[in-house]
Structure formats: C-alpha cells, structure tokens
Design an enzyme around this catalytic site. Structure first.
Site, PDB file in Angstrom:
ATOM      1  N   CYS A 184     -19.673   0.859   8.472  1.00  0.00           N
ATOM      2  CA  CYS A 184     -18.837   0.310   9.539  1.00  0.00           C
ATOM      3  C   CYS A 184     -17.680   1.277   9.725  1.00  0.00           C
ATOM      4  O   CYS A 184     -16.819   1.418   8.840  1.00  0.00           O
ATOM      5  CB  CYS A 184     -18.342  -1.079   9.138  1.00  0.00           C
ATOM      6  SG  CYS A 184     -17.268  -1.865  10.366  1.00  0.00           S
ATOM      7  N   ARG A 196     -17.856  -3.457  17.847  1.00  0.00           N
ATOM      8  CA  ARG A 196     -17.042  -4.625  17.512  1.00  0.00           C
ATOM      9  C   ARG A 196     -15.692  -4.585  18.238  1.00  0.00           C
ATOM     10  O   ARG A 196     -14.919  -3.639  18.059  1.00  0.00           O
ATOM     11  CB  ARG A 196     -16.853  -4.705  15.989  1.00  0.00           C
ATOM     12  CG  ARG A 196     -18.184  -4.710  15.247  1.00  0.00           C
ATOM     13  CD  ARG A 196     -18.034  -5.000  13.758  1.00  0.00           C
ATOM     14  NE  ARG A 196     -19.313  -4.857  13.066  1.00  0.00           N
ATOM     15  CZ  ARG A 196     -20.261  -5.789  12.995  1.00  0.00           C
ATOM     16  NH1 ARG A 196     -20.051  -6.971  13.571  1.00  0.00           N
ATOM     17  NH2 ARG A 196     -21.394  -5.576  12.362  1.00  0.00           N
ATOM     18  N   CYS A 218       0.539   0.631  10.246  1.00  0.00           N
ATOM     19  CA  CYS A 218       0.161  -0.430   9.310  1.00  0.00           C
ATOM     20  C   CYS A 218       1.344  -1.189   8.734  1.00  0.00           C
ATOM     21  O   CYS A 218       2.224  -0.601   8.081  1.00  0.00           O
ATOM     22  CB  CYS A 218      -0.690   0.148   8.175  1.00  0.00           C
ATOM     23  SG  CYS A 218      -1.318  -1.134   7.080  1.00  0.00           S
ATOM     24  N   CYS A 270       0.292   5.221   6.806  1.00  0.00           N
ATOM     25  CA  CYS A 270      -0.335   5.006   8.110  1.00  0.00           C
ATOM     26  C   CYS A 270       0.711   4.404   9.059  1.00  0.00           C
ATOM     27  O   CYS A 270       1.254   3.325   8.795  1.00  0.00           O
ATOM     28  CB  CYS A 270      -1.527   4.074   7.982  1.00  0.00           C
ATOM     29  SG  CYS A 270      -2.742   4.606   6.750  1.00  0.00           S
ATOM     30  N   CYS A 275     -15.981 -10.225   5.730  1.00  0.00           N
ATOM     31  CA  CYS A 275     -15.401  -8.963   5.296  1.00  0.00           C
ATOM     32  C   CYS A 275     -14.146  -9.219   4.472  1.00  0.00           C
ATOM     33  O   CYS A 275     -13.264  -9.969   4.900  1.00  0.00           O
ATOM     34  CB  CYS A 275     -15.063  -8.084   6.502  1.00  0.00           C
ATOM     35  SG  CYS A 275     -14.516  -6.412   6.034  1.00  0.00           S
ATOM     36  N   CYS A 281     -19.125  -7.575   3.688  1.00  0.00           N
ATOM     37  CA  CYS A 281     -18.507  -6.281   3.991  1.00  0.00           C
ATOM     38  C   CYS A 281     -17.196  -6.189   3.222  1.00  0.00           C
ATOM     39  O   CYS A 281     -16.523  -7.200   3.000  1.00  0.00           O
ATOM     40  CB  CYS A 281     -18.255  -6.160   5.496  1.00  0.00           C
ATOM     41  SG  CYS A 281     -17.453  -4.606   5.993  1.00  0.00           S
ATOM     42  N   CYS A 294       0.837  -1.202   0.000  1.00  0.00           N
ATOM     43  CA  CYS A 294       0.000   0.000   0.000  1.00  0.00           C
ATOM     44  C   CYS A 294       0.874   1.254   0.000  1.00  0.00           C
ATOM     45  O   CYS A 294       1.858   1.337   0.739  1.00  0.00           O
ATOM     46  CB  CYS A 294      -0.912  -0.003   1.217  1.00  0.00           C
ATOM     47  SG  CYS A 294      -2.011   1.439   1.292  1.00  0.00           S
TER      48      CYS A 294
END
Length: 326
Positions: free
Chosen positions: A192, A264, A63, A60, A100, A132, A56
């Site tokens: 979500c 969650r 991550c 972040c 998901c 999801c 990616c």
C-alpha cells in the site's frame, strides 16, 4: 472484463499528457478503465486505528504526531491487544473489510512492543479481516515476521516526489522509503503506497510521484491519494485547502496508470462535500478510510454513520473480503 494493459514503462511525458487532459475527458477515460477492472458500485471500506499516537522523532512537515511540533496532540502509548481486537470486531460489523493499525514510529524496533503488534496482527486476521499495518521503516526480517503473523498489507507512502521530498522531510531519505517497500514486497505482503498533495509541490512533482509508483516492477496493490490534512503547529499548518479538482486529476491519472490497484480516497475527505467525493469515485477511487470516532489518525474524518449515508445516496456498496481478493 479486463482489457486495459498493465504497463510498468510509463514515461514522464505520457503521464503529463494524461494528467493535463481536459478534466471531463480525463474523468471519462479513468471511469472507463475503472469499469474494465472493478465493479463501479463497490468500494472497500477500511478502518484505520492509531495504536500508538504521537512522540515521533521524524520532522515530516505535515505531521501532527512529530514530537518537535507543538500541535496539542496527546502522546499515547501502544494500545492493549484486547482493546484493538474489540475495535476491529466492531469495524467488521460496521462493513469494513480491511483494518489498518498505525504506530507513530520512525522504524520498527525488535522489542516487546513489536511482539505485541505481531500478536495484534494474528488476532485481527483471525476475525477474517485484511490486516494492514503502517509502523515506519522495516527490515526484510521484520517484514517476514509480520507476514508469518498474518499481515495482509503494509502501508508506506512515498509522500511526494523524489525531487520535492527534502522540502518536507529531512530525517529519512527517499531511498529509505523505497527500501521498505522492497522489503514488504519481498516478504510477499501486499504493498500500500501512495502520497499526499497540497504540500506546496507543483503539478510536475505530482506527476513525478505517479511516475515512480507506476514504474515499480509491480504496481502497489493499494494507492492512497491524500489531501493534506492541515494541523496547526506544523510547518504546513497554514497551507491552503487542496483544490478538489487536483484530487480528481490525481485519482483519475492513478487509475489509468495502475488499473488493477485499489485507489484509496484517503485524508482530506472531511473538507469535501458528497458532490466532490462523488467525482473522486467517478474518477476511479474505490476505497475510503473510516473510524468509529470520526478520526483519521489525529485529524478529523467522516464517521461510519456519515459514510453509510453517503454510500446510500451514491448507490455504493461495501466490498466484502471475498470480493476484494477475487
């Protein structure tokens, strides 16, 4: 019995007062609200699968899938549809009612890979699961295509408060995240949206994030509360473990502010005992993520067997799809 009022006009002072209540009083109040809106003996079991891993371009700081960090995580291309559907089928047989699919993209591109994801959504929805996706930023047109394919929910977390956000991410703005949430909502897809604690933020920042979530025109139907899953090689790889009582406070406050939402208990469970997780369920969490390989994307997570044992000890049962949508 649903007696709690849905409010979208919470003030920062009100949220701060709730968050900072004596812990046992806070848990009791949250548990009371939880029982007004949900069956306390039922939790939704969700399976999260990384269908495209690593590489990616975002920065972040938490991550392990960011290409710029040396984390030792293998980059994997988009999975084949038949493999994804087979895993979804096993997840359903294992008690999951939501499946998901996550792709480590900055944003969705209108290309062959997106077409393949749309096919996956249709196939998995055909199994009777809530489907999801979390694929990064979306345009409204892309959200509409996902809805037409059968997508039930889309995950796009805020991660932190607007005030702290630039300390952890610089490659997209907070407004970018809010815009994607708006596109999802406008397409008629369930939202979500939650965040992560343990990024170095203050309690004030956590309260600010809860304020943003609870004052949206419609509350997110799902609010994931994540503890930082530390990945070596990322800027936050050496952070201290999040204090469990802070997770409990976040969950309890979210439950009181957004009584109808599925709260969650997400990342960080691998470092929590059954006792600690039990407090989170008492405080209003009514969903967990699991995976047959004992992973939550690229970090360790309890496996399905371990979660079944915990649920049996705590007297919890898995929600089935009909109960979730009732």
């Amino acid at each position: 019995m649903q007696t709690a009022t849905i409010r979208n006009d919470w003030t920062l002072d009100e949220i701060e007062a709730i968050y900072n209540r004596p812990l046992l009083q806070l848990i009791y109040e949250a548990a009371t609200v939880h029982r007004q809106w949900h069956d306390p003996e039922r939790i939704q079991v969700c399976t999260l699968l990384s269908i495209k891993t690593g590489g990616c371009p975002e920065d972040c700081a938490y991550c392990g899938q960011a290409a710029r960090y040396q984390t030792g995580i293998d980059v994997k291309a988009l999975m084949k549809k038949d493999d994804v559907v087979a895993i979804a089928r096993r997840a359903r047989e294992g008690g999951s009612s939501r499946f998901c699919m996550a792709a480590a993209w900055r944003e969705v591109k209108d290309n062959r890979d997106f077409d393949r994801v749309l096919e996956m959504v249709t196939e998995v929805a055909g199994l009777g699961l809530e489907v999801c996706c979390t694929l990064g930023m979306l345009t409204e047109t892309q959200a509409e295509k996902l809805k037409a394919a059968g997508l039930y929910a889309y995950n796009h977390n805020l991660d932190s408060s607007a005030e702290y956000y630039e300390q952890i991410i610089t490659t997209r703005t907070y407004d970018d995240r809010l815009n994607t949430v708006d596109h999802v909502r406008n397409a008629g897809i369930s939202v979500c949206c939650g965040g992560i604690i343990g990024l170095g933020e203050t309690r004030e920042n956590r309260i600010q994030m809860l304020h943003t979530l609870s004052t949206m025109p419609e509350h997110p139907e799902s609010v994931p509360v994540n503890a930082l899953a530390r990945v070596q090689g990322t800027p936050l790889g050496d952070m201290k473990k999040v204090d469990t009582w802070e997770m409990v406070r976040m969950i309890a406050t979210a439950r009181i502010l957004m009584p109808k939402a599925m709260v969650r208990l997400s990342a960080g469970r691998m470092e929590m005992s059954e006792y600690e997780q039990a407090f989170c369920f008492m405080a209003g969490a009514n969903s967990i993520f699991t995976n047959e390989n004992g992973e939550l994307l690229v970090t360790p997570n309890p496996g399905m067997g371990q979660d079944r044992e915990m649920m049996e000890v705590l007297g919890l049962k898995a929600l089935i799809k009909e109960e979730v949508n009732a």
